[in-house]
Design a protein around this motif. Structure first.
Motif, PDB file in Angstrom:
ATOM      1  N   ARG A   1      -0.115 -12.529  18.816  1.00  0.00           N
ATOM      2  CA  ARG A   1      -0.181 -13.257  20.087  1.00  0.00           C
ATOM      3  C   ARG A   1      -0.404 -14.743  19.891  1.00  0.00           C
ATOM      4  O   ARG A   1      -1.104 -15.163  18.980  1.00  0.00           O
ATOM      5  CB  ARG A   1      -1.347 -12.699  20.925  1.00  0.00           C
ATOM      6  CG  ARG A   1      -1.127 -11.274  21.383  1.00  0.00           C
ATOM      7  CD  ARG A   1      -0.428 -11.261  22.711  1.00  0.00           C
ATOM      8  NE  ARG A   1       0.048  -9.932  23.047  1.00  0.00           N
ATOM      9  CZ  ARG A   1       0.369  -9.566  24.285  1.00  0.00           C
ATOM     10  NH1 ARG A   1       0.238 -10.425  25.260  1.00  0.00           N
ATOM     11  NH2 ARG A   1       0.814  -8.369  24.513  1.00  0.00           N
ATOM     12  N   CYS A   2       0.144 -15.519  20.806  1.00  0.00           N
ATOM     13  CA  CYS A   2      -0.043 -16.972  20.795  1.00  0.00           C
ATOM     14  C   CYS A   2      -1.496 -17.285  21.179  1.00  0.00           C
ATOM     15  O   CYS A   2      -2.037 -16.692  22.098  1.00  0.00           O
ATOM     16  CB  CYS A   2       0.897 -17.608  21.795  1.00  0.00           C
ATOM     17  SG  CYS A   2       0.590 -19.358  22.079  1.00  0.00           S
ATOM     18  N   VAL A   3      -2.104 -18.229  20.469  1.00  0.00           N
ATOM     19  CA  VAL A   3      -3.492 -18.593  20.752  1.00  0.00           C
ATOM     20  C   VAL A   3      -3.622 -19.357  22.067  1.00  0.00           C
ATOM     21  O   VAL A   3      -4.688 -19.398  22.666  1.00  0.00           O
ATOM     22  CB  VAL A   3      -4.132 -19.417  19.608  1.00  0.00           C
ATOM     23  CG1 VAL A   3      -4.300 -18.567  18.364  1.00  0.00           C
ATOM     24  CG2 VAL A   3      -3.367 -20.690  19.317  1.00  0.00           C
ATOM     25  N   ALA A   4      -2.526 -19.936  22.519  1.00  0.00           N
ATOM     26  CA  ALA A   4      -2.578 -20.751  23.729  1.00  0.00           C
ATOM     27  C   ALA A   4      -2.179 -19.974  24.978  1.00  0.00           C
ATOM     28  O   ALA A   4      -2.934 -19.925  25.945  1.00  0.00           O
ATOM     29  CB  ALA A   4      -1.692 -21.972  23.562  1.00  0.00           C
ATOM     30  N   CYS A   5      -1.006 -19.354  24.971  1.00  0.00           N
ATOM     31  CA  CYS A   5      -0.501 -18.719  26.193  1.00  0.00           C
ATOM     32  C   CYS A   5      -0.525 -17.200  26.119  1.00  0.00           C
ATOM     33  O   CYS A   5      -0.168 -16.546  27.078  1.00  0.00           O
ATOM     34  CB  CYS A   5       0.908 -19.219  26.506  1.00  0.00           C
ATOM     35  SG  CYS A   5       2.168 -18.633  25.359  1.00  0.00           S
ATOM     36  N   MET A   6      -0.945 -16.638  24.978  1.00  0.00           N
ATOM     37  CA  MET A   6      -1.030 -15.186  24.763  1.00  0.00           C
ATOM     38  C   MET A   6       0.353 -14.531  24.799  1.00  0.00           C
ATOM     39  O   MET A   6       0.465 -13.322  24.962  1.00  0.00           O
ATOM     40  CB  MET A   6      -1.973 -14.521  25.789  1.00  0.00           C
ATOM     41  CG  MET A   6      -3.425 -14.919  25.615  1.00  0.00           C
ATOM     42  SD  MET A   6      -4.110 -14.282  24.076  1.00  0.00           S
ATOM     43  CE  MET A   6      -5.279 -15.584  23.704  1.00  0.00           C
TER      44      MET A   6
ATOM     45  N   ILE B   1       4.798 -21.464  15.117  1.00  0.00           N
ATOM     46  CA  ILE B   1       4.776 -22.195  16.380  1.00  0.00           C
ATOM     47  C   ILE B   1       5.275 -21.271  17.487  1.00  0.00           C
ATOM     48  O   ILE B   1       6.297 -20.602  17.352  1.00  0.00           O
ATOM     49  CB  ILE B   1       5.601 -23.496  16.285  1.00  0.00           C
ATOM     50  CG1 ILE B   1       4.906 -24.500  15.335  1.00  0.00           C
ATOM     51  CG2 ILE B   1       5.825 -24.132  17.663  1.00  0.00           C
ATOM     52  CD1 ILE B   1       5.793 -25.611  14.841  1.00  0.00           C
ATOM     53  N   CYS B   2       4.515 -21.226  18.574  1.00  0.00           N
ATOM     54  CA  CYS B   2       4.853 -20.356  19.707  1.00  0.00           C
ATOM     55  C   CYS B   2       6.185 -20.794  20.317  1.00  0.00           C
ATOM     56  O   CYS B   2       6.352 -21.961  20.662  1.00  0.00           O
ATOM     57  CB  CYS B   2       3.741 -20.414  20.747  1.00  0.00           C
ATOM     58  SG  CYS B   2       4.127 -19.467  22.227  1.00  0.00           S
ATOM     59  N   PRO B   3       7.148 -19.866  20.471  1.00  0.00           N
ATOM     60  CA  PRO B   3       8.429 -20.238  21.069  1.00  0.00           C
ATOM     61  C   PRO B   3       8.326 -20.499  22.568  1.00  0.00           C
ATOM     62  O   PRO B   3       9.159 -21.186  23.142  1.00  0.00           O
ATOM     63  CB  PRO B   3       9.328 -19.023  20.780  1.00  0.00           C
ATOM     64  CG  PRO B   3       8.375 -17.881  20.621  1.00  0.00           C
ATOM     65  CD  PRO B   3       7.089 -18.458  20.084  1.00  0.00           C
ATOM     66  N   ALA B   4       7.294 -19.948  23.204  1.00  0.00           N
ATOM     67  CA  ALA B   4       7.144 -20.096  24.657  1.00  0.00           C
ATOM     68  C   ALA B   4       6.532 -21.434  25.051  1.00  0.00           C
ATOM     69  O   ALA B   4       7.021 -22.106  25.948  1.00  0.00           O
ATOM     70  CB  ALA B   4       6.321 -18.946  25.202  1.00  0.00           C
ATOM     71  N   CYS B   5       5.433 -21.821  24.369  1.00  0.00           N
ATOM     72  CA  CYS B   5       4.741 -23.037  24.789  1.00  0.00           C
ATOM     73  C   CYS B   5       4.663 -24.097  23.685  1.00  0.00           C
ATOM     74  O   CYS B   5       4.215 -25.199  23.936  1.00  0.00           O
ATOM     75  CB  CYS B   5       3.334 -22.701  25.298  1.00  0.00           C
ATOM     76  SG  CYS B   5       2.203 -22.189  24.009  1.00  0.00           S
ATOM     77  N   GLY B   6       5.089 -23.778  22.475  1.00  0.00           N
ATOM     78  CA  GLY B   6       5.121 -24.757  21.387  1.00  0.00           C
ATOM     79  C   GLY B   6       3.792 -25.026  20.725  1.00  0.00           C
ATOM     80  O   GLY B   6       3.655 -25.960  19.948  1.00  0.00           O
TER      81      GLY B   6
HETATM   82 ZN   LIG Z   1       2.264 -19.931  23.472  1.00  0.00          ZN
END
Ligand SMILES: [Zn+2]
Length: 108
Positions: free
Chosen positions: A85-90, A99-104
């Protein structure tokens, strides 16, 4: 006067490819919470294994059978959270994505 104008221009130009302000806030809000959760789960895992070992010592094998696997599972849980899971947007991440593809947001 001309120098300060240059600084403003440079700052504006640099801001464009970065995360939006809202995304940055989300990273800051979620990071400590995620890290806290990881620390809590690790401590809980160690604690549960300790209860299980206590069960072996006191020949209470029901305790050992119940708590040792549970403790190991809880200890391993944060690794799953970290990689999945992304640490920022989950948002869900592909394996090994830095690097998260959804929020970078960069992942740890
Ligand atoms: Zn994210």
């Amino acid at each position: 006067m001309a120098a300060s104008g240059e600084v403003v221009k440079a700052r504006r130009a640099r801001k464009a490819p970065r995360m939006t302000f809202r995304q940055e806030i989300r990273v800051i809000e979620n990071l400590p919470r995620t890290q806290r959760l990881i620390v809590i789960l690790k401590i809980a895992g160690v604690f549960l294994v300790a209860i299980g070992l206590e069960g072996i010592v006191t020949a209470d094998f029901l305790f050992a059978v119940a708590f040792i696997p549970l403790g190991i599972l809880v200890s391993l849980l944060p690794i799953r959270i970290k990689t999945g899971r992304c640490v920022a947007c989950m948002g869900i991440l592909e394996e090994g994505q830095a690097i998260c593809p959804a929020c970078g947001a960069p992942q740890m």
